[in-house]
Design an enzyme around this catalytic site. Sequence first.
Site, PDB file in Angstrom:
ATOM      1  N   GLY A 126       0.817  -1.222   0.000  1.00 54.05           N
ATOM      2  CA  GLY A 126       0.000   0.000   0.000  1.00 54.05           C
ATOM      3  C   GLY A 126       0.846   1.266   0.000  1.00 54.05           C
ATOM      4  O   GLY A 126       0.359   2.353   0.290  1.00 54.05           O
ATOM      5  N   SER A 130       4.151   0.045  -7.272  1.00 57.15           N
ATOM      6  CA  SER A 130       3.885   0.088  -8.718  1.00 57.15           C
ATOM      7  C   SER A 130       4.193   1.466  -9.289  1.00 57.15           C
ATOM      8  O   SER A 130       4.908   1.586 -10.285  1.00 57.15           O
ATOM      9  CB  SER A 130       2.414  -0.207  -9.025  1.00 57.15           C
ATOM     10  OG  SER A 130       2.113  -1.527  -8.758  1.00 57.15           O
ATOM     11  N   GLU A 162       0.021   1.859 -15.787  1.00 56.09           N
ATOM     12  CA  GLU A 162      -0.776   1.150 -14.770  1.00 56.09           C
ATOM     13  C   GLU A 162      -2.161   0.779 -15.337  1.00 56.09           C
ATOM     14  O   GLU A 162      -2.633  -0.341 -15.165  1.00 56.09           O
ATOM     15  CB  GLU A 162      -0.911   2.055 -13.533  1.00 56.09           C
ATOM     16  CG  GLU A 162      -1.683   1.460 -12.382  1.00 56.09           C
ATOM     17  CD  GLU A 162      -0.878   0.492 -11.530  1.00 56.09           C
ATOM     18  OE1 GLU A 162       0.356   0.620 -11.458  1.00 56.09           O
ATOM     19  OE2 GLU A 162      -1.502  -0.417 -10.937  1.00 56.09           O
ATOM     20  N   ASP A 174      -0.722   8.519  -6.664  1.00 55.71           N
ATOM     21  CA  ASP A 174       0.535   7.829  -6.355  1.00 55.71           C
ATOM     22  C   ASP A 174       1.672   8.345  -7.226  1.00 55.71           C
ATOM     23  O   ASP A 174       2.773   8.627  -6.750  1.00 55.71           O
ATOM     24  CB  ASP A 174       0.392   6.315  -6.587  1.00 55.71           C
ATOM     25  CG  ASP A 174      -0.700   5.711  -5.729  1.00 55.71           C
ATOM     26  OD1 ASP A 174      -1.195   6.408  -4.823  1.00 55.71           O
ATOM     27  OD2 ASP A 174      -1.056   4.551  -5.968  1.00 55.71           O
TER      28      ASP A 174
HETATM   29  C1  GLA Z   1      -4.232   3.143  -4.946  1.00 55.27           C
HETATM   30  C2  GLA Z   1      -4.354   3.922  -6.256  1.00 55.27           C
HETATM   31  C3  GLA Z   1      -4.503   5.421  -6.024  1.00 55.27           C
HETATM   32  C4  GLA Z   1      -5.595   5.723  -5.009  1.00 55.27           C
HETATM   33  C5  GLA Z   1      -5.430   4.841  -3.772  1.00 55.27           C
HETATM   34  C6  GLA Z   1      -6.586   4.984  -2.800  1.00 55.27           C
HETATM   35  O1  GLA Z   1      -3.035   3.470  -4.305  1.00 55.27           O
HETATM   36  O2  GLA Z   1      -3.228   3.675  -7.071  1.00 55.27           O
HETATM   37  O3  GLA Z   1      -4.737   6.082  -7.249  1.00 55.27           O
HETATM   38  O4  GLA Z   1      -6.851   5.589  -5.573  1.00 55.27           O
HETATM   39  O5  GLA Z   1      -5.319   3.474  -4.099  1.00 55.27           O
HETATM   40  O6  GLA Z   1      -6.593   6.236  -2.225  1.00 55.27           O
END
Ligand code: GLA
Length: 387
Positions: A126, A130, A162, A174
Amino acid sequence: MDSVQLDRINKAFEDHFGVLPRVTSFAPGRVNLIGGHTDYNDGFVLPGAIDKGVFVAFGLAQNQSVAVAIDTEHQPFTFDLAQELTSANEHWHRFVIGAVQVLRSKGHDIVPFNLVFGGNLPQGGGVSSSAALENSLVVGINALFNLGLSKKDMIFIAQQIEHDFVGVKCGIMDQYASMFGESGKVIHLDCRSLDARSISLPLKGYQLMLFNTKVKHQLSDAAYNDRRNACQTVAQMAGVKSLRDLSMSALDGMKQQIGQDKYEKAKYIVEEIQRTGEAVKAIDQGDLKTFGRLMFEAHEGLRSSYQVSCAELDFFIDLAQTDSDVIGARMMGGGFGGCTINIVKAEAVQRVAKEFSERYFQQFGIQCDIQKVILSDGAQLVKTSPE
Ligand code: GLA
């Protein structure tokens, strides 16, 4: 940035290809304090880059290109520049093929090249391993071939890798945080306009910590895409561009029409966009306690309404809520595993880490991983050797 990791990647490149790399890139992972799943609804988020990430060393090749992943058992991957994805490709090949294909589709001239990558970011934790790999690939290829891409161009290319090759219809948070992060700061980002403000957290006597459950439940990618589709459907039915444009009263008025499940999910998003605004206000006023309370509320929404949490994440949050030294916590990222992010009293950090990991082990038989968060700079080019 970790110079030990950098040396390790450069050395692996030299060992494998017999020459020094021409270019080495680094892109970090990220944390997100609040604003979960709001990015693909054009909402607001509060992420920051961290001090761990992915390094990629590059050099030119004669005929065929070769990619090496040094932290795995995987064989080096020899690829053609026109290579398409097939079911025989391993997961990590998708990133490499994706980077080449997305850049070529935009008319960039790429000739055969070699790369070695690795890093110190937990996968499936988390913390956006990626996006870190995508950004690092794009930053490095941009430098290797002098493509002249801006940072903004590069995050959209990374996001397209992605979407089209990895298969997760992620938002832009991200890639943005990994590219634009600043040391010691989080970014209040408007995911619609990309207007952003870097903010120092008033942490006085507190520390940000990650509790990694070390689980990633299956189907999390499919569930992520499902959530995104549900949000889009509600927005369409409401006649708005995205859920950012929907008020709670307008949503309440659609409850019958959209059904309980979609209503709950959209309600979480509308509330979370609102909550993120309140959380940033609290930070601006130096009120960390209110900020922490809003993190707990955000988790409750992710658990009960948006339904992207899991027993392991909830365990940490429930424990945090009964511990007066943890003033805020929530799950992070897409969900169904990975980390929680926590605001912990500095003097209690060791006790909390010990107690939480023992209790977690008793409950699940899993050794979790607990780390301090160090907010750091975004992606960079770390080395270009002469010809
Ligand atoms: C993943 C996705 C992000 C976002 C988060 C949730 O990390 O890649 O774009 O949506 O989940 O906040």
